[in-house]
Design a protein around this motif. Structure first.
Motif, PDB file in Angstrom:
ATOM      1  N   TRP A   9      -2.748  -3.393   2.520  1.00 39.63           N
ATOM      2  CA  TRP A   9      -2.970  -2.069   1.911  1.00 39.63           C
ATOM      3  C   TRP A   9      -4.299  -1.964   1.176  1.00 39.63           C
ATOM      4  N   ARG A  10      -4.859  -3.078   0.754  1.00 31.12           N
ATOM      5  CA  ARG A  10      -6.137  -2.997   0.035  1.00 31.12           C
ATOM      6  C   ARG A  10      -7.301  -2.668   0.968  1.00 31.12           C
TER       7      ARG A  10
ATOM      8  N   MET B 219       3.919   1.349   5.752  1.00 30.04           N
ATOM      9  CA  MET B 219       4.178   0.934   4.370  1.00 30.04           C
ATOM     10  C   MET B 219       2.879   0.597   3.629  1.00 30.04           C
ATOM     11  N   GLU B 220       1.910   0.018   4.339  1.00 22.97           N
ATOM     12  CA  GLU B 220       0.620  -0.282   3.706  1.00 22.97           C
ATOM     13  C   GLU B 220      -0.071   1.020   3.270  1.00 22.97           C
ATOM     14  N   HIS B 221       0.032   2.046   4.099  1.00 28.35           N
ATOM     15  CA  HIS B 221      -0.604   3.316   3.727  1.00 28.35           C
ATOM     16  C   HIS B 221       0.063   3.924   2.493  1.00 28.35           C
ATOM     17  N   ARG B 222       1.372   3.861   2.434  1.00 26.26           N
ATOM     18  CA  ARG B 222       2.068   4.403   1.256  1.00 26.26           C
ATOM     19  C   ARG B 222       1.746   3.571   0.004  1.00 26.26           C
ATOM     20  N   ARG B 223       1.685   2.266   0.178  1.00 20.00           N
ATOM     21  CA  ARG B 223       1.365   1.396  -0.971  1.00 20.00           C
ATOM     22  C   ARG B 223      -0.034   1.705  -1.497  1.00 20.00           C
ATOM     23  N   GLN B 224      -0.951   1.972  -0.559  1.00 23.16           N
ATOM     24  CA  GLN B 224      -2.319   2.300  -0.953  1.00 23.16           C
ATOM     25  C   GLN B 224      -2.360   3.618  -1.736  1.00 23.16           C
ATOM     26  N   VAL B 226      -0.008   4.775  -3.621  1.00 20.62           N
ATOM     27  CA  VAL B 226       0.515   4.489  -4.963  1.00 20.62           C
ATOM     28  C   VAL B 226      -0.608   3.971  -5.861  1.00 20.62           C
ATOM     29  N   GLU B 227      -1.466   3.136  -5.283  1.00 25.24           N
ATOM     30  CA  GLU B 227      -2.567   2.568  -6.065  1.00 25.24           C
ATOM     31  C   GLU B 227      -3.539   3.672  -6.507  1.00 25.24           C
ATOM     32  N   ARG B 230      -2.074   5.313  -9.386  1.00 28.39           N
ATOM     33  CA  ARG B 230      -2.222   4.523 -10.618  1.00 28.39           C
ATOM     34  C   ARG B 230      -3.630   4.640 -11.182  1.00 28.39           C
TER      35      ARG B 230
END
Lengths: 105, 393
Positions: A9-10, B219-224, B226-227, B230
């Motif tokens: 994701w990073r 899921m990686e796109h959704r997690r990104q 969220v960041e 934040r």
């Protein structure tokens, strides 16, 4: 025939954008296949109707001649077999389990 | 030149939009936000704004047009309320997922049925998890100021998310308030030029928007996302500070009132916070040490800030102008209580739903809740954790 580990994701492109044109070739979808197209070269007339219809650009053609199928991207939808003219019937869809080298999902 | 004027919340937001002059505005009218677009359309008709106005056939289409225009590379805004925001719902997730910095002004209103057009936070609470930033303004002044800041927050390279900028329907949207409006050039200076990120109209650098993401990447796109949400906490504070330096009105994630030496806390979003401050003053005059915290931002939820501001209190009442039927409390209550859980000796936290469908919140309603907290501490008998204010049996 396994896709490389996708980015975390990073580093994954923001907004799920595709920044590099034509990169679908890097994403292997052969493992989705249940039925595999099998060409009967002797019956094929190279009309290339299958090449026009294939939604995955998986019909391999060189010099106007149908060579076979890109099995790393063919999803086994069967459109090629369906559009193959009745006078030719050069493409058969055969269940993937019949092959030794069957694609892993 | 800075001017002191009398405006409704709606016309204040419309003026902010006129001063921002977005490239594209696509909208469909709905009470109580209609006046925003009506005023903005007048600015366009009078030649005061050069924005492209798209009059859509529904809110779903309006926000879809905004998504297209934002992806193309435009600075884009819209306005809506209630059912209109509900009809935008699926597109909100798309706007957020595509990381498009669209500013959506919302005059908060109850949802049908029964049909009701008045102030209520249920509309934006329904969009709580869409990935859009959520600001709640207390006054018309703040609604104007938030609109200007929303552009900077949404477009910040660390964020790039849509912003829902809310104000209470009718209570703020239709009340005329004495407020300050800034000079257009000063506003333009604060907002700055828009530099789009991967615009579709940049033909030299083609990109694709909106592809399929399967279980191996979704899921990686959704997690990104969220960041980004934040990071928005810091950006909202920085933008609020810069706004204060330029215009003299500083904004943060929360607004505290007489909390330092307080034993009891009252928490409410938007215009109800003013009622809570009056109640706090009255209660203090009777010797009860009460303070108020108004979260200005619900997404991202400033949980650490709340712990710092509220951890020393003995008891807190959270007032929600929305409900979660069947849930254990309304949205702000659950969030506040969750933020305080885990402190060594967390305060007692109760939730009270009030003002649904625009019902007035009176000072006496608030003092009644505060007194219930005081009584609970005296007697050791906990009050009802979740209940309703001023509803007939």
């Amino acid at each position: 025939m396994v896709n490389p580990e996708p980015l975390g994701w990073r580093r994954i492109p923001e907004g799920a954008l595709i920044l590099e044109p034509g990169n679908a070739v890097q994403y292997l979808t052969g493992g989705w296949r249940t039925f595999r197209p099998v060409l009967d070269r002797e019956r094929c007339t190279d009309c290339l109707i299958c090449w026009i219809f294939c939604p995955d650009s998986a019909i391999q053609v060189k010099g106007g001649r149908l060579l076979g199928f890109d099995l790393e991207h063919c999803k086994g939808c069967g459109i090629c077999a369906a559009v193959c003219p009745p006078s030719a019937r050069a493409i058969a869809m055969v269940e993937e389990s019949a092959f030794q080298d069957r694609a892993e999902p | 030149m800075t001017q002191t004027v009398a405006l409704t919340g709606n016309t204040a937001v419309a003026l902010a939009m006129q001063q921002i002059e977005p490239d594209v505005v696509a909208a469909y009218p709905i009470t109580p936000s209609t006046e925003i677009m009506q005023s903005f359309a007048t600015y366009i008709a009078n030649g005061e704004v050069d924005s492209e106005l798209v009059l859509a056939e529904s809110e779903h289409s309006a926000l879809s047009a905004c998504v297209g225009a934002a992806a193309a590379g435009g600075r884009v805004m819209t306005a809506t309320s209630s059912q209109g925001l509900a009809l935008m719902w699926e597109v909100l997730y798309i706007a957020a997922g595509l990381r498009l910095p669209i500013v959506i002004s919302v005059a908060n209103r109850a949802l049908s049925a029964p049909l009701n057009i008045h102030g209520d936070h249920s509309d934006m609470m329904g969009a709580r998890d869409s990935g859009c930033i959520q600001l709640y303004a207390e006054t018309a002044q703040e609604a104007y100021d938030n609109t200007l800041q929303a552009v900077r927050i949404a477009e910040h390279p660390e964020v790039r998310l849509p912003v829902l900028s809310g104000m209470d329907g009718f209570i703020i949207s239709h009340s005329i308030e004495r407020m300050v409006v800034e000079d257009r050039e000063a506003v333009r200076g604060f907002v700055g030029p828009y530099v789009p990120h991967h615009p579709l109209l940049d033909l030299a650098h083609p990109v694709s928007y909106g592809p399929l993401a399967l279980p191996d990447t979704y899921m990686e796109h959704r997690r990104q996302l969220v960041e980004a949400m934040r990071r928005a906490e810091r950006v909202i504070e920085a933008v609020g500070t810069e706004f204060g330096a330029r215009f003299g009105r500083t904004y943060g994630l929360t607004e505290a009132y007489r909390l330092e030496d307080a034993e009891f806390g009252l928490i409410a979003l938007s215009s109800a916070a003013g009622t809570c401050r009056v109640a706090a003053d009255e209660l203090r005059a009777r010797g009860m040490r009460v303070g108020v915290l108004r979260p200005r931002v619900l997404r991202p939820f400033p949980h650490a800030r709340l712990r710092d501001a509220l951890g020393h209190l003995r008891a807190i009442a959270v007032l929600d102008r929305a409900d979660s039927p069947g849930g254990f409390g309304a949205p702000v209550f659950t969030e506040v209580r969750s933020a305080l859980y885990g402190l060594p000796s967390p305060p007692l936290v109760i939730g009270r739903v009030f003002g649904l469908g625009g019902r007035d919140l009176l000072v006496e309603h608030v003092t009644e809740v505060a007194e219930a907290l005081e009584k609970a501490l005296e007697t050791g008998e906990p009050p009802e954790p979740v209940d309703y204010l001023a509803v007939r049996e």
